[in-house]
Design a protein around this motif. Structure first.
Motif, PDB file in Angstrom:
ATOM      1  N   GLY A 197       0.818  -1.208   0.000  1.00  0.00           N
ATOM      2  CA  GLY A 197       0.000   0.000   0.000  1.00  0.00           C
ATOM      3  C   GLY A 197       0.849   1.254   0.000  1.00  0.00           C
ATOM      4  O   GLY A 197       0.519   2.253  -0.671  1.00  0.00           O
ATOM      5  N   LEU A 198       1.958   1.233   0.744  1.00  0.00           N
ATOM      6  CA  LEU A 198       2.847   2.389   0.770  1.00  0.00           C
ATOM      7  C   LEU A 198       3.593   2.543  -0.552  1.00  0.00           C
ATOM      8  O   LEU A 198       3.780   3.659  -1.052  1.00  0.00           O
ATOM      9  N   LEU A 199       4.027   1.420  -1.147  1.00  0.00           N
ATOM     10  CA  LEU A 199       4.709   1.490  -2.429  1.00  0.00           C
ATOM     11  C   LEU A 199       3.764   1.877  -3.562  1.00  0.00           C
ATOM     12  O   LEU A 199       4.195   2.431  -4.579  1.00  0.00           O
ATOM     13  N   PHE A 200       2.474   1.600  -3.395  1.00  0.00           N
ATOM     14  CA  PHE A 200       1.498   1.971  -4.417  1.00  0.00           C
ATOM     15  C   PHE A 200       1.510   3.475  -4.664  1.00  0.00           C
ATOM     16  O   PHE A 200       1.242   3.929  -5.784  1.00  0.00           O
ATOM     17  N   LEU A 391      -3.275  -0.230   5.363  1.00  0.00           N
ATOM     18  CA  LEU A 391      -2.353   0.893   5.573  1.00  0.00           C
ATOM     19  C   LEU A 391      -2.256   1.210   7.066  1.00  0.00           C
ATOM     20  O   LEU A 391      -3.089   0.751   7.857  1.00  0.00           O
ATOM     21  N   PRO A 392      -1.258   1.992   7.483  1.00  0.00           N
ATOM     22  CA  PRO A 392      -1.199   2.401   8.898  1.00  0.00           C
ATOM     23  C   PRO A 392      -2.543   2.968   9.355  1.00  0.00           C
ATOM     24  O   PRO A 392      -3.196   3.719   8.619  1.00  0.00           O
ATOM     25  N   TRP A 393      -2.953   2.627  10.567  1.00  0.00           N
ATOM     26  CA  TRP A 393      -4.308   2.964  11.014  1.00  0.00           C
ATOM     27  C   TRP A 393      -4.582   4.457  10.993  1.00  0.00           C
ATOM     28  O   TRP A 393      -5.716   4.880  10.748  1.00  0.00           O
ATOM     29  N   THR A 394      -3.552   5.281  11.232  1.00  0.00           N
ATOM     30  CA  THR A 394      -3.771   6.730  11.191  1.00  0.00           C
ATOM     31  C   THR A 394      -4.168   7.190   9.791  1.00  0.00           C
ATOM     32  O   THR A 394      -5.008   8.083   9.628  1.00  0.00           O
TER      33      THR A 394
END
Length: 418
Positions: A197-200, A391-394
């Protein structure tokens, strides 16, 4: 008159897409992704995450290309969602894109300032440089889309050359002792999904090609081709960078560095080149982002989902100048007041929602408008949903909250009109 002019070739569209994807993400996104898979302890996990992000991006790209061929107008999935699923779906897609990419604009500007300024530069100076970059590139965009494409062409050429030289020198000048293919531990599913998700975030630039649908010549042919070519080149570049980082730094080293490519080149003559390339790539991404968000805002304003004045098109330069200047003002406010190092997750959430709607819209196409099998759209929907919620919850909470606020405001405006 609010119609945009068709001035871009297929090559121009490819360059705009590359300028959006091969930006700051290639210099910054690998570190947070590596931290997400660090408990696994093997470089395979990062490569699997990269492959998963690329696969979801490809499914999304085919849906975007199929839709853009049928609806060659500005607005991207905002328009597709309205036409295929209804106004509310279009609004969710457009709003997710606008808020996510506005955050990305600020992140690109801050990344440029971080690489362009010395390490000891005061924070206020860095923010000032970031704001100046936003103003300067907005001025370029407001002078016409052909100038945007011309500048993007030079930026992309420089960054690709710099990356090729850097990777070659690093492979020749380092002792490559880390085994990427370590099988010492299992691959954790949750960590891989979060890293993907972060690399997306770094792959999402092909949306800018679709948003230029009203300005590309022969769009039914040019847009699908440009999206596929731009994404293919980007996947190759990112895979080369990922393998290089892992064999030089190892997973721990990539996770520990805020600028892993700079760390891999540290002590070599190409180290300054990495810094310059990162700054230039950030400018290229910011240039394309301002163009893409401005055109989505234009499409939403035409339908009344954003204030009507944002639909204005400059009489001479044929660009949505009011939307772009308004966006620049918001981004300048963000870079002056907010630390956006966590903006990658927030941006990814909004853009994954955008592409989820794109895949659902493409699913409804039939006959001659269908270019790809529906299985790709199913995979795209499931992939977008999985990457968004892991993704990270925040990022999940913040993104969902802003999306809900936009929906609530639109519903309230609808009641007042009624």
């Amino acid at each position: 008159m609010t119609q945009l002019a068709r001035r871009l070739t297929t090559t121009d569209a490819v360059v705009v897409g590359l300028g959006s994807m091969i930006g700051a993400g290639v210099f910054a996104a690998f570190a947070p992704a590596a931290r997400a898979v660090l408990p696994v302890g093997t470089g395979w996990a990062l490569l699997v995450a990269l492959g998963l992000a690329a696969a979801v991006a490809y499914a999304n790209a085919t849906s975007s290309a199929q839709l853009a061929a049928q609806y060659p107008v500005a607005g991207g999935t905002y328009v597709y969602g309205r036409e295929r699923l209804g106004p509310w779906w279009g609004f969710v897609a457009g709003w997710g894109f606008v808020i996510g990419k506005t955050a990305s604009c600020a992140a690109m500007a801050l990344t440029f300032a971080a690489y362009a300024m010395p390490d000891g530069a005061p924070t206020v100076v860095r923010r000032g440089v970031a704001a100046l970059a936003v103003v300067a590139l907005t001025a370029v965009n407001c002078r016409g889309v052909t100038r945007t494409a011309r500048v993007a062409r030079w930026l992309v050429a420089f960054v690709l050359l710099a990356l090729a030289v850097t990777l070659t020198v690093v492979w020749a000048g380092r002792d490559l002792v880390v085994e990427v293919a370590s099988t010492g531990s299992a691959i954790g599913v949750l960590g891989v999904l979060q890293a993907a998700g972060l690399l997306f975030f770094a792959f999402a630039g092909y949306a800018r090609v679709a948003t230029l649908g009203e300005e590309v010549r022969r769009p039914r042919v040019a847009i699908p081709r440009a999206i596929s070519v731009a994404l293919g080149i980007t996947v190759v570049v990112y895979a080369a960078v990922a393998v290089t980082l892992l064999v030089v730094l190892g997973l721990d080293g990539v996770a520990a560095s805020g600028a892993p490519l700079a760390a891999a080149a540290d002590g070599l003559w190409v180290a300054p080149l990495v810094r310059v390339a990162a700054a230039v790539a950030s400018l290229g991404a910011l240039l394309a982002l301002v163009a893409g968000v401005g055109r989505t805002a234009l499409a939403m304003a035409r339908e009344g989902d954003l204030p009507r004045p944002l639909a204005a098109v400059h009489e001479r330069f044929r660009v949505p100048h009011v939307a772009e200047v308004t966006l620049a003002a918001v981004v300048v406010a963000l870079v002056a007041t907010v630390d956006l190092r966590g903006a990658i997750g927030f941006s990814s959430f909004g853009v994954l929602v955008y592409y989820l709607v794109a895949n659902l819209s493409a699913w409804t196409q039939t006959g001659g408008d269908r270019r790809y099998p529906r299985a790709l759209q199913v995979f795209g929907v499931l992939g977008c949903a999985a990457l968004a919620v892991t993704l990270p919850w925040t990022s999940v909470v913040g993104g969902a909250g802003v999306l809900a606020a936009g929906v609530a405001l639109r519903a309230l405006r609808g009641r007042r009109r009624g």
